[in-house]
Motif scaffolding. Structure first.
Motif: not given
Length: 339
Positions: A125-146, A243-249
């Protein structure tokens, strides 16, 4: 005995009774666990008060050393490195935290999920850095408490997906304020307040008066949206302004993740079910902390319904239209939605 002498005696006696007690409030603030930790307590012995405050701060530092995902030698970092390979033996304390976290994951149908770190680690957040759509899609399956295979009897944890990672940011500070209050209780302190960022717990009242806890206005840090009188309670607040930032959109990117999307929970203006601030009141920070995150992700309707089902807990929420709402037990409070 002269009248003047009698008067002097009475004045002296009155002054003795009016002599203030040596007891007073003692206060300290330190930066620990990535936030400001504050302690305020009432004690008649200044040196003893200082010792107790240092014990509390030491406890926060101990927990930070053990639970921080940013410290390579912490127990949590070790788990994140090894649990995808095989079961990792946990300390009793970390096992308790994992067990409670998974309990809340099940209670909220995944709204609370410590595996958010799988994608959360790609946000700086201090660098206004976030995961892009490709990274989000590739890791979404791994994000699961199960994927978190916890053996309560053996006290081991194994990840069922090699990309899964965990972070206790939604529960550790609430747990820490409870541990701090335990230290003060055992020392016989009657009245104290301990806070760590958005999590606080009050020991007793404030010398015969309730503690007045302000809930910050989520869009104006100089104002309170509400002030709640509390005694012997915990309160945790989760907001999209911490903890947040305003992105380019021109969109707000904050740290409270929706596990279903792998992205920060949507707080789009105009949707009355979306929340921008949630405060949960209850007996212990160990519960109010994860519940504030859960309700934020669930939204106003489902979130308030959850709190109304849980005895001993109350909620104060602010939706994306900046309107204030209370759980049923606080219905007697009148929200000011004029601002």
């Amino acid at each position: 005995m002269s009248r003047i002498f009698k008067t002097l005696l009475l004045c002296c006696a009155a002054s003795l009774y009016a002599t203030p007690s040596l007891a007073e409030w003692h206060y300290e603030e330190q930066a620990i666990m990535g936030t400001e930790v504050t302690v305020q307590l009432w004690h008649e012995d200044g040196s003893k008060a200082a010792q107790l405050i240092e014990q509390v701060m030491a406890e926060f530092r101990r927990l930070d050393d053990q639970l921080s995902p940013y410290k390579e030698d912490s127990e949590l970092s070790q788990v994140n490195r090894e649990a995808a390979v095989g079961p990792v033996a946990l300390s009793g304390e970390l096992a308790v935290l994992i067990d409670k976290s998974l309990w809340y994951s099940q209670l909220t149908d995944g709204a609370f999920d410590i595996s958010f770190a799988t994608l959360g680690k790609h946000y700086v957040f201090r660098m206004k850095q976030q995961a892009d759509e490709q990274v989000t899609e590739s890791l979404l399956e791994a994000l699961n408490y199960r994927h978190l295979h916890f053996d309560k009897r053996a006290q081991t944890l194994r990840f069922g997906h090699d990309k899964t990672r965990v972070d206790l940011g939604g529960i550790a500070k609430g747990y820490a304020v409870d541990k701090a209050v335990e230290i003060l209780q055992e020392a016989g302190v009657c009245c104290a307040s301990v806070s760590a960022g958005g999590d606080a717990r009050m020991l007793g009242d404030k010398r015969g008066q309730p503690w007045l806890v302000g809930i910050r206005h989520p869009r104006d840090k100089s104002k309170n949206a509400a002030v709640i009188p509390l005694a012997g309670s915990a309160i945790s607040t989760s907001g999209d302004y911490e903890r947040y930032f305003i992105d380019d959109r021109d969109e707000r990117v904050h740290h409270i993740f929706n596990p279903a999307t792998g992205k920060p929970a949507d707080t789009t203006a105009g949707d009355s079910d979306k929340l921008i601030s949630v405060s949960i009141i209850g007996p212990r920070g160990f519960d109010t902390d994860p519940l504030s995150t859960s309700v934020f992700v669930l939204g106003k309707k489902k979130g308030l319904a959850l709190i109304d089902r849980l005895p001993g807990f109350e909620a104060v929420v602010i939706d994306s239209n900046r309107r204030l709402y209370f759980s049923r037990g606080l219905d007697n409070l009148q929200p000011d939605n004029s601002k």
